[in-house]
Design a protein around this motif. Structure first.
Motif, short mmCIF file in Angstrom:
data_model
loop_
_atom_site.label_atom_id
_atom_site.label_comp_id
_atom_site.label_asym_id
_atom_site.label_seq_id
_atom_site.Cartn_x
_atom_site.Cartn_y
_atom_site.Cartn_z
N LEU A 1 0.86 -1.18 0.00
CA LEU A 1 0.00 0.00 0.00
C LEU A 1 0.90 1.23 0.00
O LEU A 1 2.06 1.16 0.38
CB LEU A 1 -0.90 0.04 1.25
CG LEU A 1 -2.03 -0.98 1.37
CD1 LEU A 1 -2.77 -0.77 2.68
CD2 LEU A 1 -2.99 -0.89 0.20
N SER A 2 0.33 2.36 -0.43
CA SER A 2 1.08 3.61 -0.27
C SER A 2 1.18 3.91 1.23
O SER A 2 0.35 3.48 2.03
CB SER A 2 0.38 4.76 -0.98
OG SER A 2 -0.80 5.13 -0.30
N SER B 1 -3.89 6.07 6.75
CA SER B 1 -5.34 6.28 6.70
C SER B 1 -6.11 5.07 7.22
O SER B 1 -7.08 5.21 7.98
CB SER B 1 -5.76 6.58 5.26
OG SER B 1 -7.16 6.75 5.17
N LYS B 2 -5.69 3.86 6.84
CA LYS B 2 -6.37 2.67 7.32
C LYS B 2 -6.24 2.52 8.83
O LYS B 2 -7.18 2.11 9.52
CB LYS B 2 -5.81 1.42 6.61
CG LYS B 2 -6.27 1.26 5.18
CD LYS B 2 -5.74 -0.01 4.57
CE LYS B 2 -6.27 -0.22 3.16
NZ LYS B 2 -7.75 -0.42 3.13
N THR B 3 -5.07 2.87 9.35
CA THR B 3 -4.88 2.80 10.80
C THR B 3 -5.73 3.84 11.49
O THR B 3 -6.31 3.57 12.56
CB THR B 3 -3.39 3.02 11.15
OG1 THR B 3 -2.58 2.15 10.34
CG2 THR B 3 -3.14 2.73 12.62
N SER C 1 -3.89 12.48 0.34
CA SER C 1 -3.58 11.88 1.63
C SER C 1 -4.36 10.59 1.89
O SER C 1 -4.29 10.03 2.99
CB SER C 1 -3.85 12.88 2.76
OG SER C 1 -2.95 13.97 2.69
N LYS C 2 -5.12 10.13 0.90
CA LYS C 2 -5.86 8.86 0.96
C LYS C 2 -6.84 8.83 2.13
O LYS C 2 -7.01 7.80 2.80
CB LYS C 2 -4.89 7.67 1.05
CG LYS C 2 -3.88 7.60 -0.08
CD LYS C 2 -4.57 7.47 -1.43
CE LYS C 2 -3.55 7.38 -2.57
NZ LYS C 2 -4.21 7.38 -3.90
N LEU C 3 -7.51 9.95 2.35
CA LEU C 3 -8.46 10.04 3.46
C LEU C 3 -9.91 9.87 3.00
O LEU C 3 -10.83 10.06 3.79
CB LEU C 3 -8.31 11.39 4.17
CG LEU C 3 -7.03 11.55 5.00
CD1 LEU C 3 -6.89 12.98 5.49
CD2 LEU C 3 -7.01 10.59 6.18
#
Length: 625
Positions: A316-317, A323-325, A347-349
């Motif tokens: 993953l990036s 973001s996942k965390t 920022s993958k949010l």
């Protein structure tokens, strides 16, 4: 007119409107084909083709000064100023820059990589012109997203007061990187959709089509402008700043654009020309993009629109890992909120915003406000996480210092795109944040070496009651979701070593595992220290390292001044610890654009150069013995 025949903007000044329109078609085809091979900023440049052509048709650079806000939409300007043959080198080392560059062309009067600077720079140029009794036009181009930046508002305030002549082109495409947000965007939406606006748009078109250029057009334009001011603009920002206004103008209608710009050029004092454009114009994939995916692109297939950059399996990036965390932690703690200054996509949010819409806040292009907003939330029991690119974090230094750290507030700051970022160059390299933040009291500064450490650092950050930064680079990393988080001791480092070692390397981030992997393959007798905290540092391990009297390399991919090695040398000096240190990092200069391998080699930060240094140190030691 063939775009390859353009050596300067003068070459297009005698073209007919149909010839200019054909040129615009060529430019769009060229941009899609060229950027598909090199990567770069596509949508913003497709949207500004006719406007750029009209600007160069009416004005005369380099005497007249163009300032493109941010600068990533200057590709058409570069084509029209004789640089089309250089586009195969776009954003490559020693090639064409992706932004305006003063040392690249006399036609580039301004350079920037951050938004909302053009109006301040333009006012400075205009006042300097007046003080020197010179005669040229100053033409800043600013978008609706950048206009929401506080710096742009400050500039408008003074522009309206000083009344110095300039033509402000308001490039209104209802998009910045992603969709705009906020009350200002809502005001522009009301302006675009209001009945007076649409009636006046037809009046303006009629005035232009029914009148020749000259005083008659100016008279007609003034009547339209006054009607706009009376009916529309006084409820928007321009009237409030006492600025004259012409528009709205179809940003893809060359004939109208040229007439409007001719008349704005003859206006006395500052005037705003409101131009409506479509981001991604002429390329369906970019036109339909609402998430900012076509704002900045890597190499892609022009026919299918599919990217040619493939994510390795199981990776993953870094932005996605964080973001996942964040989502996982927010599911367990309803106090956690997410904040971004206009970078939901980057920022993958997006998933966080979808899952927690009432706990997710896009502040627009306003890093200063976003940081103090986070501080205000933290004073009231909320646990904010704010994601900011390292390059843009510079804009919020005072807010971090004065509003977050001084009150010792538990704000978690995700510093995205840290370190060297590659092709976007010196305005975007995230190499200053450690230096910038390390001197601020109460701050905890960290960087994980891998996705496991990233998840545990996020968990640790939300357990603390102090400002906590986690920096992470551009790029990808192997990822596996942790079932259980482990809190990390603040300031603690870890280390790995060969059975016997002669050289110690202190480093951080993904370089830790890169160096370990290289050491294993080449059987290098080294110990590798993962300095995952820059502040506080692991003084116990540092004292143990110094006691061994072995050569120590401090290897950092950021600025040396004020960085990790500075922290280490300060402690060693203050505690009278003697050992030999070799510092590798970026010295006192800005780093150009290019691929990451090229830039690391240029800065002597590639792994092969490090291995050569290690072997040289070992030879010297053996020779001395």
């Amino acid at each position: 007119m063939n775009i390859y025949d353009i050596k300067s903007p003068d070459d297009i000044k005698h073209c007919s409107i149909p010839e200019l329109e054909d040129l615009c078609v060529q430019i769009r085809e060229f941009l899609i084909d060229s950027v598909s091979k090199t990567g770069g900023h596509l949508s913003s440049n497709l949207g500004i083709v006719e406007l750029s052509v009209a600007m160069h048709y009416v004005f005369s650079t380099p005497q007249d000064k163009f300032l493109f806000d941010v600068g990533h939409q200057s590709y058409v300007h570069k084509i029209l100023t004789g640089r089309v043959s250089q586009f195969p080198t776009l954003r490559q080392y020693k090639g064409l820059a992706g932004f305006q560059k003063r040392n690249e062309s006399e036609h580039d009067a301004w350079e920037a990589g951050h938004s909302s600077t053009s109006l301040s720079g333009a006012l400075g140029m205009a006042i300097a012109r007046d003080l020197r009794h010179e005669d040229f036009e100053v033409v800043p181009v600013i978008g609706d997203g950048a206009l929401s930046g506080g710096m742009a508002m400050e500039a408008l305030n003074q522009i309206g007061a000083l009344n110095s002549k300039m033509v402000i082109i308001f490039n209104d495409n209802n998009m910045s990187i992603s969709k705009n947000v906020g009350a200002m965007d809502e005001a522009f939406t009301r302006l675009r959709t209001s009945r007076p606006y649409n009636n006046l748009k037809e009046d303006l078109k009629g005035a232009l089509s029914g009148t020749k250029t000259g005083s008659a057009v100016l008279k007609s334009m003034r009547s339209v402008k006054n009607a706009v001011k009376a009916n529309v603009v006084d409820t928007s920002i321009f009237g409030e700043f006492n600025l004259d206004y012409i528009g709205p103008v179809d940003g893809h209608d060359l004939r109208t654009l040229i007439k409007v710009l001719h008349n704005a050029k003859n206006h006395d004092g500052p005037i705003v020309v409101h131009v409506m454009t479509k981001k991604g114009k002429g390329y369906s994939f970019a036109e339909e993009d609402k998430e900012g995916n076509w704002h900045g692109v890597s190499q892609f297939d022009p026919q299918s629109g599919q990217t040619l950059a493939k994510m390795p399996a199981g990776h993953l990036s870094w932005s996605e890992v964080i973001s996942k965390t964040l989502i996982d932690l927010a599911q367990q703690d309803e106090r956690i909120v997410g904040i971004t200054p206009a970078m939901i996509g980057g920022s993958k949010l997006r998933d966080f915003f979808n899952e927690f819409p009432e706990r997710a806040f896009d502040c627009g292009i306003a890093e200063e406000h976003a940081m103090t907003f986070a501080a205000g939330l933290a004073t009231s029991g909320i646990r904010p996480f704010i994601s900011v690119y390292s390059s843009f974090l510079q804009r919020a230094y005072d807010q971090i210092n004065h509003d977050v750290a001084r009150m010792d507030l538990p704000v978690v700051i995700g510093i995205d795109r840290c370190g060297l970022v590659g092709e976007d160059g010196e305005t975007h390299h995230g190499v200053f944040d450690i230096t910038m933040l390390r001197s601020i009291p109460n701050m905890i500064l960290s960087q994980p070496k891998d996705a496991i450490e990233a998840q545990n650092l996020m968990y640790t950050a939300f357990m603390q009651s102090h400002p906590f930064t986690i920096r992470y680079p551009r790029g990808n990393t192997p990822y596996q979701k942790l079932k259980h988080y482990t809190p990390l001791e603040i300031g603690s480092w870890t280390s790995w070593q060969m059975d016997t070692y002669e050289v110690i390397i202190i480093t951080y981030g993904p370089d830790v595992d890169r160096i370990i992997s290289k050491a294993k393959v080449n059987q290098l007798p080294v110990r590798v220290v993962n300095a995952r905290f820059f502040k506080p540092i692991d003084t116990m391990m540092l004292e143990e390292i110094c006691a061994q009297k072995k050569p120590v390399i401090i290897y950092e991919s950021d600025m040396l001044a004020g960085g990790l090695s500075s922290a280490i040398l300060e402690y060693v000096n203050d505690h009278h610890l003697a050992t030999e240190f070799i510092r590798l990092g970026i010295r006192d200069h800005y780093v150009t654009h290019g691929s990451l391998p090229q830039l690391r080699k240029l800065e002597h930060l590639d792994i092969n150069s490090l291995c050569e240094l290690i072997l040289d140190l070992i030879k010297e030691k053996h020779h001395a013995n």
